[in-house]
Design a protein around this motif. Structure first.
Motif, short mmCIF file in Angstrom:
data_model
loop_
_atom_site.label_atom_id
_atom_site.label_comp_id
_atom_site.label_asym_id
_atom_site.label_seq_id
_atom_site.Cartn_x
_atom_site.Cartn_y
_atom_site.Cartn_z
N ARG A 134 -7.11 -7.65 -14.36
CA ARG A 134 -6.26 -8.68 -13.76
C ARG A 134 -5.59 -9.55 -14.82
O ARG A 134 -4.60 -10.21 -14.53
CB ARG A 134 -7.07 -9.56 -12.82
CG ARG A 134 -7.51 -8.85 -11.57
CD ARG A 134 -8.37 -9.73 -10.76
NE ARG A 134 -9.50 -10.13 -11.62
CZ ARG A 134 -10.46 -10.95 -11.28
NH1 ARG A 134 -10.45 -11.49 -10.10
NH2 ARG A 134 -11.44 -11.24 -12.10
N LYS B 62 -2.92 8.71 -4.76
CA LYS B 62 -4.01 8.09 -4.02
C LYS B 62 -5.06 7.44 -4.93
O LYS B 62 -5.57 6.37 -4.60
CB LYS B 62 -4.65 9.09 -3.09
CG LYS B 62 -5.56 8.46 -2.09
CD LYS B 62 -5.92 9.40 -0.98
CE LYS B 62 -6.83 8.65 -0.05
NZ LYS B 62 -6.58 8.90 1.33
N PRO B 63 -5.41 8.02 -6.06
CA PRO B 63 -6.41 7.37 -6.92
C PRO B 63 -5.98 5.97 -7.42
O PRO B 63 -6.82 5.18 -7.83
CB PRO B 63 -6.57 8.32 -8.11
CG PRO B 63 -6.17 9.65 -7.58
CD PRO B 63 -5.10 9.37 -6.56
N TYR B 64 -4.70 5.68 -7.38
CA TYR B 64 -4.20 4.38 -7.82
C TYR B 64 -4.02 3.39 -6.67
O TYR B 64 -3.45 2.32 -6.86
CB TYR B 64 -2.86 4.54 -8.54
CG TYR B 64 -2.98 5.33 -9.81
CD1 TYR B 64 -3.43 4.73 -10.97
CD2 TYR B 64 -2.65 6.68 -9.84
CE1 TYR B 64 -3.56 5.45 -12.15
CE2 TYR B 64 -2.76 7.41 -11.01
CZ TYR B 64 -3.22 6.79 -12.16
OH TYR B 64 -3.35 7.51 -13.31
N ALA B 65 -4.52 3.72 -5.49
CA ALA B 65 -4.35 2.87 -4.32
C ALA B 65 -4.93 1.46 -4.54
O ALA B 65 -4.42 0.49 -3.98
CB ALA B 65 -4.98 3.52 -3.09
N ALA B 66 -5.95 1.34 -5.34
CA ALA B 66 -6.55 0.03 -5.60
C ALA B 66 -5.59 -0.91 -6.34
O ALA B 66 -5.77 -2.13 -6.32
CB ALA B 66 -7.83 0.19 -6.40
N ALA B 67 -4.56 -0.35 -6.95
CA ALA B 67 -3.57 -1.18 -7.65
C ALA B 67 -2.83 -2.11 -6.70
O ALA B 67 -2.33 -3.15 -7.11
CB ALA B 67 -2.57 -0.29 -8.40
N ALA B 68 -2.81 -1.76 -5.42
CA ALA B 68 -2.15 -2.61 -4.43
C ALA B 68 -2.81 -3.98 -4.35
O ALA B 68 -2.15 -4.97 -4.02
CB ALA B 68 -2.15 -1.93 -3.07
N ASP B 69 -4.10 -4.05 -4.67
CA ASP B 69 -4.80 -5.33 -4.64
C ASP B 69 -4.32 -6.28 -5.74
O ASP B 69 -4.45 -7.49 -5.61
CB ASP B 69 -6.31 -5.11 -4.79
CG ASP B 69 -6.90 -4.32 -3.63
OD1 ASP B 69 -6.29 -4.35 -2.53
OD2 ASP B 69 -7.95 -3.70 -3.82
N TYR B 70 -3.79 -5.73 -6.82
CA TYR B 70 -3.33 -6.55 -7.94
C TYR B 70 -1.86 -6.93 -7.82
O TYR B 70 -1.37 -7.77 -8.57
CB TYR B 70 -3.54 -5.81 -9.27
CG TYR B 70 -4.98 -5.47 -9.53
CD1 TYR B 70 -5.90 -6.48 -9.79
CD2 TYR B 70 -5.43 -4.16 -9.51
CE1 TYR B 70 -7.23 -6.19 -10.04
CE2 TYR B 70 -6.76 -3.85 -9.75
CZ TYR B 70 -7.65 -4.87 -10.01
OH TYR B 70 -8.96 -4.58 -10.24
N GLU C 247 0.83 -1.21 0.00
CA GLU C 247 0.00 0.00 0.00
C GLU C 247 0.87 1.26 0.00
O GLU C 247 0.59 2.20 -0.73
CB GLU C 247 -0.95 0.01 1.21
CG GLU C 247 -2.15 -0.90 1.06
CD GLU C 247 -1.89 -2.30 1.58
OE1 GLU C 247 -0.86 -2.50 2.28
OE2 GLU C 247 -2.70 -3.19 1.30
#
Length: 131
Positions: free
Chosen positions: A102, A39-47, A30
């Protein structure tokens, strides 16, 4: 037999180093995404875990690829590299329709696992010229 005697410890060190690196990046994913992107790319941590699995196998694959080069098996190395990249492209494009964003990460992980095990099999089973 002599090749495996020398290769096994080297490959083990590479894979341990890759595993430690992957674990550290995974634990800090993260923060890494926030530092490198926004911050808008924080969801990339899930991938990232899928990508890291591919990176782990890529490190081992390159170790084996360098052994192929050292053993003067450039043809085998180039064929393996080319086929793995074609496999990645086909899998990434084909997977986009049902895996969305993904797909490239999954394709990368699958490609590198296949590359690693393919080179391992090549080193194990291909006949070698004596020098």
């Amino acid at each position: 037999a002599e090749l495996w005697k020398k290769l096994r410890p080297l490959l083990a060190r590479v894979l341990v180093l890759a595993a430690v690196s992957v674990a550290v990046i995974f634990a800090l994913r993260e923060w890494i995404v926030l530092i490198l992107f926004a911050k808008p790319y924080a969801a990339a941590a899930d991938y990232l875990p899928i990508q890291l699995a591919g990176d782990f196998f890529r490190a081992g694959g390159w170790c084996l690829g360098l052994v192929l080069i050292a053993r003067q098996a450039m043809k085998t190395f180039v064929i393996a590299e080319t086929l793995s990249q074609i496999f990645f492209a086909v899998l990434a494009i084909a997977g986009m329709s049902f895996l969305d964003f993904r797909a490239p990460m999954i394709a990368y992980a699958c490609e590198n696992a296949l590359y690693f095990f393919g080179l391992l099999a090549a080193l194990r089973f291909l006949p070698w010229k004596s020098r």
